[in-house]
Design a protein around this motif. Structure first.
Motif, short mmCIF file in Angstrom:
data_model
loop_
_atom_site.label_atom_id
_atom_site.label_comp_id
_atom_site.label_asym_id
_atom_site.label_seq_id
_atom_site.Cartn_x
_atom_site.Cartn_y
_atom_site.Cartn_z
N ASP A 53 3.20 13.88 0.41
CA ASP A 53 2.59 14.37 -0.82
C ASP A 53 1.84 13.29 -1.59
O ASP A 53 0.74 13.51 -2.07
N ASP A 54 2.43 12.12 -1.71
CA ASP A 54 1.79 11.05 -2.48
C ASP A 54 0.69 10.35 -1.70
O ASP A 54 -0.22 9.76 -2.28
N LYS A 55 0.75 10.41 -0.36
CA LYS A 55 -0.25 9.78 0.51
C LYS A 55 -0.41 8.28 0.23
O LYS A 55 -1.50 7.73 0.29
N TYR A 56 0.71 7.64 -0.09
CA TYR A 56 0.77 6.19 -0.32
C TYR A 56 0.00 5.76 -1.56
O TYR A 56 -0.26 4.57 -1.74
N GLN A 57 -0.33 6.70 -2.44
CA GLN A 57 -1.11 6.34 -3.61
C GLN A 57 -0.34 5.38 -4.52
O GLN A 57 -0.90 4.39 -5.03
N LYS A 58 0.95 5.64 -4.74
CA LYS A 58 1.75 4.75 -5.61
C LYS A 58 1.89 3.37 -4.99
O LYS A 58 1.89 2.36 -5.71
N ILE A 59 2.04 3.32 -3.68
CA ILE A 59 2.13 2.02 -3.01
C ILE A 59 0.81 1.27 -3.16
O ILE A 59 0.78 0.08 -3.47
N TYR A 60 -0.30 1.98 -2.97
CA TYR A 60 -1.62 1.37 -3.13
C TYR A 60 -1.80 0.78 -4.52
O TYR A 60 -2.26 -0.35 -4.69
N LEU B 2 -5.80 -0.74 3.39
CA LEU B 2 -6.29 -1.98 3.97
C LEU B 2 -6.39 -3.04 2.88
O LEU B 2 -6.92 -2.76 1.80
N SER B 3 -5.89 -4.22 3.16
CA SER B 3 -5.87 -5.25 2.12
C SER B 3 -5.98 -6.63 2.74
O SER B 3 -5.58 -6.85 3.89
N THR B 4 -6.54 -7.55 1.98
CA THR B 4 -6.40 -8.95 2.35
C THR B 4 -4.96 -9.36 2.07
O THR B 4 -4.13 -8.55 1.66
N ILE C 257 -8.44 -1.41 -0.25
CA ILE C 257 -9.00 -0.07 -0.29
C ILE C 257 -7.99 0.92 0.28
O ILE C 257 -7.08 0.56 1.02
N ILE C 258 -8.15 2.16 -0.09
CA ILE C 258 -7.35 3.23 0.49
C ILE C 258 -8.30 4.30 0.98
O ILE C 258 -9.25 4.68 0.30
#
Length: 321
Positions: free
Chosen positions: A211-218, A313-315, A235-236
């Protein structure tokens, strides 16, 4: 934001969604293109699709499971280390690696370890990838610190998750797409969603993926580069990526669903209450009725299946807020 909070141990072990088909080459390529863009200081939002750099040196696939996700990166790295807390999964990964061509298998290695305590040297990895596993870390903040520790200064972090599958009926040669077909497929997906959310025992952690699609983690990840808002360094992507599997029979799809941890847990609960109900059989029967194919054998009805993918994706990350 409490994504770092430890989740209490459950009496029944629930594992990550394991019904995803082993076809994530698009995801692997997207991750490597991001790494290429970072290494060449290009605009990473364009993913530098025109060229691929020579192989990177090393990466770790955290929560590698049976090794399929690790093998996806073999064409791009000289050394791919897959780690998983489950010894049984690591054994499966090693067995799977032996079935690959020598060039791919030679760069793969697997170890029993956790994402919070990686058996890797400081600043040794070009990529840390959590393949549908970050939301299963016992302490997410510790896993993020470990990712930072083992990444090279110019290394990258990737994590992705998938939602529940969506299905549509494969049309036979004498069938044509119509509004009726669309309505039937919509009803079929309502049945499938009900199966996952009500008939199975969905783990609270799965909400982060489904449901959250990793938005909170992002939103919780910080990087060394500023500014954070609108940064090209983190970026997500949850709009363009999907994994598709075509020409799957209902029988094969039912076998996929049988491997889903939430279904297995529900079956245990039902057996403990001496119930003879099987929600999977009920789902299959209702699905066939919805598509008006009640009399056809399960191996003669074909589906298309789609998994939506959310990819971060992140540095090199600074920390998890």
């Amino acid at each position: 934001m409490h994504v770092h909070t430890k989740v209490p141990h459950q009496s029944v072990k629930k594992t990550r969604n394991d019904i995803l088909p082993h076809d994530g080459s698009t995801i692997a390529r997207r991750i490597v293109c991001f790494m290429q863009a970072v290494s060449q200081s290009h605009n990473v939002s364009k993913h530098a699709r025109s060229k691929m750099t020579p192989k990177f040196e090393s990466m770790v696939d955290v929560g590698c499971g049976d090794g399929h996700s690790s093998a996806l990166f073999a064409p791009y790295f000289n050394k791919v280390t897959g780690i998983d807390k489950s010894k049984a999964q690591v054994i499966k990964a090693e067995e799977y690696a032996r079935t690959l061509d020598p060039k791919s298998s030679s760069c793969l290695q697997f170890q029993v370890a956790s994402g919070e305590n990686m058996p890797l040297r400081d600043s040794s990895q070009d990529l840390v990838c959590f393949s549908r596993s970050f939301h299963w870390m016992e302490l997410m903040s510790d896993a993020m610190r470990e990712a930072r520790r083992v990444l090279k200064p110019d290394g990258c972090l990737a994590m992705y998750c998938t939602g529940f599958p969506k299905i549509s009926k494969q049309l036979s040669p004498d069938e044509h797409a119509s509004n009726v077909t669309v309505k039937k497929n919509k009803k079929a997906n309502e049945l499938l969603d009900n199966f996952f959310r009500h008939d199975c025992e969905i783990h609270p952690r799965s909400v982060l993926a489904v449901d959250d699609k990793y938005q909170k983690i992002y939103e919780a990840i910080t990087v060394d580069h500023e500014p954070r808002k609108g940064s090209k360094f983190i970026i997500i992507d949850d709009k363009n990526l999907a994994i598709r599997k075509n020409f799957v029979t209902i029988r094969e799809f039912a076998q996929m669903l049988q491997s889903y941890a939430g279904y297995r847990c529900a079956k245990i609960t039902l057996s403990e209450s001496n119930s003879q109900n099987d929600p999977l059989n009920d789902f299959v029967n209702n699905l066939k009725s919805t598509w008006s194919v009640d009399k056809l054998p399960n191996d003669e009805i074909y589906l298309d299946i789609t998994w939506d993918v959310s990819l971060i994706l992140s540095t090199r990350p600074a920390k998890l807020k």
